[in-house]
Design a protein around this motif. Sequence first.
Motif, PDB file in Angstrom:
ATOM      1  N   LEU A 107      47.218  33.340  53.980  1.00  0.00           N
ATOM      2  CA  LEU A 107      46.453  34.160  54.730  1.00  0.00           C
ATOM      3  C   LEU A 107      47.378  34.130  56.169  1.00  0.00           C
ATOM      4  O   LEU A 107      47.580  35.662  56.586  1.00  0.00           O
ATOM      5  CB  LEU A 107      45.213  33.681  54.769  1.00  0.00           C
ATOM      6  CG  LEU A 107      43.904  33.715  53.557  1.00  0.00           C
ATOM      7  CD1 LEU A 107      42.661  33.247  54.254  1.00  0.00           C
ATOM      8  CD2 LEU A 107      44.009  35.051  53.181  1.00  0.00           C
ATOM      9  N   ALA A 143      39.759  31.754  55.720  1.00  0.00           N
ATOM     10  CA  ALA A 143      40.203  33.085  56.485  1.00  0.00           C
ATOM     11  C   ALA A 143      39.881  33.085  57.433  1.00  0.00           C
ATOM     12  O   ALA A 143      41.314  33.346  58.430  1.00  0.00           O
ATOM     13  CB  ALA A 143      39.949  34.468  56.287  1.00  0.00           C
ATOM     14  N   ALA A 195      40.099  38.435  51.609  1.00  0.00           N
ATOM     15  CA  ALA A 195      39.506  36.858  51.134  1.00  0.00           C
ATOM     16  C   ALA A 195      38.413  36.487  50.554  1.00  0.00           C
ATOM     17  O   ALA A 195      38.533  36.146  48.933  1.00  0.00           O
ATOM     18  CB  ALA A 195      40.334  35.959  51.755  1.00  0.00           C
TER      19      ALA A 195
END
Length: 769
Positions: free
Chosen positions: A431, A697, A741
């Motif tokens: 990420l 995230a 995500a």
Amino acid sequence: MRATLRWAHADLRARRGEALFVVLATAGVIASLLLAGALLEYAANPWQRVFTQSSGAHVWIHTRAGADTGRLARLDGVSGSSGPFPTTPAGAELAGAKAALELRSSGPAEPAVAHPLLGSGHWLDADHRDGIVLERSVAAALWAEPGDTLRVRGSGGTPRTLKVEGIAESAEPRFRQGETPGIGWVLPSVLAEVDPSGDHRGQAIGLRLDDPGDTDFTVQRAVTTLGADQIAKVSTWQQARSDAEGDNRLLGLLLGLFGLGALLAATVAVTGAISTRVRGHLRDISVLKAIGFTPAQVVRMFLAEHIAFALLGVAIGAVVTETLGSRIPGRIGEAMRLWQVLPEHAWVPSVTCAGAVLAIASATGVAAWRAGRVPPVPVARAAVPRSRRMSGTTRLALRLRTPPALVLGWRGAFSRPGRSSAAVGRLAVPLLLITVALGAWSTLDRFEAHPEKVGLAARLTVRSEGLGDAEVRGMLSEQPDVAVAHPGAEVEALVPGQTGTITLRGLGTARDPYPFSVAEGRAATGPDEAVAGQGLLDLLDVRVGDWVRMTVEGSPQVLHIVGRSIETEDAGRVVSTALDTLRDRDPKLTPDFYRLELRHGADARAVSSALASSSHGRLEVREVPNPADDLSAVRGVIVGLVAVLALIGLAELSTTIGSGVRDRARDLLALKAMGLTPRQIMAVIVASTGFVALAAAAVGTVLGVFASDWLIDLQGRSSGIGAGIAQAPSPATLALVGGAAVVGAVAVSVVPAARAVRRRLADTLSDVL
């Protein structure tokens, strides 16, 4: 050894799914890395793509018109030739933009060797004898597109109007204003009309060699064969590649960074999968040690087994990618087909596979070492866990009547801080890299949508031919779309010590200053004040606030650097001041050019055409180059790399979910005993995975924003442009990445959660050890 093999065989039979997942995860990582490498090569080295797809010539030899160039095609080591083509120099003009051309006579049929690659339009047609096909770099300088009309003038000939039939790419040296003419392909009849006398005619022949390393030797033989007096110019593939790579240095570094990031994310994902699998064997390891296995045997057994998995996965990934990668539709398949014929393809896949195996072996070695330290007597977990105070977050959630599934999911996600932190960290890596890639995308958007914020306030540069300052200003003032015309002049200045030269630019006046993009300090407003690019500050080893003495045409010039501007030209080795300051040294100085700021929404090409028409061709208008134009290829690669990183993140999610389900097996039994329905237990597992993904995230996007700004500004400083060009992704984009995500994690965890709640009671009771 027999016992080791029997245990490995039994382990594979008992845990087929885990073994298959490790092999497939490794194969997916290798396939992703190889495809990413192909994409990087495709975008970072466009010259190699053009050379390969066009069967480019390794040597181009330009001779006099009467030279017997056919003898060159018969030289030893020459596998093919293109031409010879009659040529003549000419000048082209379109909408105020001018460029020098080498007109090259060609027939309707494209040559087999070194054939131009058409990007738009079509090739020459005998039915349209007034057509011309332009090489892409000179077409960009002229703002030419298929259907436009060029005004071409040969040496001693009358002006001729030609229609642009197509835009093509060639592996020859590209157009450079004042240095290298651009290439224009025309029919033989057009060449005869542009240069009717033939006094300036020449020939160009391209030679493709069996061994590209024999380029210099071939050139020497060509000079010996024809005579030095018959050779006008020689260009080689090394020169053309060097010229093209110079403009793609920033692109290559950016894509190389993305490739290393993808490798890091892949290594972390595979390491997590292997470590989790070894941790799942702790009870088996205790049994093995109890029956006589030594720690060294346990380490070797796990290491050998997982290296075998790695080799199998690497082999599957490499074979599938090499076999089927070129058949993927779109840019990925095209990139793979190109990469497979490049010299680098002979060693890059092997190095990539070897590096992946070494990374997996290292990760397995650490995990196996921990396995060797497991005590031979399994330690049973306490039947009743030690009481722990309920966290404040949990108490608050219960007070607010939060659904039990969310409360229990939160508690399950972070009940073991060490393992939870590791899972969040592994998932945060892809990420973070996705956020960095999106930061590069946003920076490109900033260059294109808001060039005035990155040192590109003016969109056009105007130079005059035989016109005075008042006449030029009058012509510019008549154009309604020209907001401001800033007069400017550039001179070469010797730096202190007179060991090199820099560009001293006078732009704008004290009454109407030029809007430089100042990233540090302030704008120059007083006499003898200036702003400088990062490249100049590094060259002179000075900082904002210092005074700099330089020599201009034998006279000293002392300037006070009051700010650092974002400079996209001359590697940032530019010091800019007002034109009035230069006139204090030389009162006779007149403007060399004018930088035009256009009104919002104005079409630069329309303004250029209007200026060319009103001045009757006496004004030369050029667009100010934007670095984003050379980086446009990175957008497609960013999309591909984001997809690769998403797949790596998906593999890491699978590992996290499997580990979480196994570690909380006894908790699931407790939940059943408490009376929770299977659907509620599924909700607990799904919520636990969602909370881990949410934490990853948050960590990945926040760190990715800082990493993106730092890396882009670092590259800006090293290239001379300077820091201050980075643009972070918008909050909406970051929210979309984080939301995707979390949603993906929830979706992926549904099936494992459903399987977990269907486990038999006896299976769960066996996990108390």
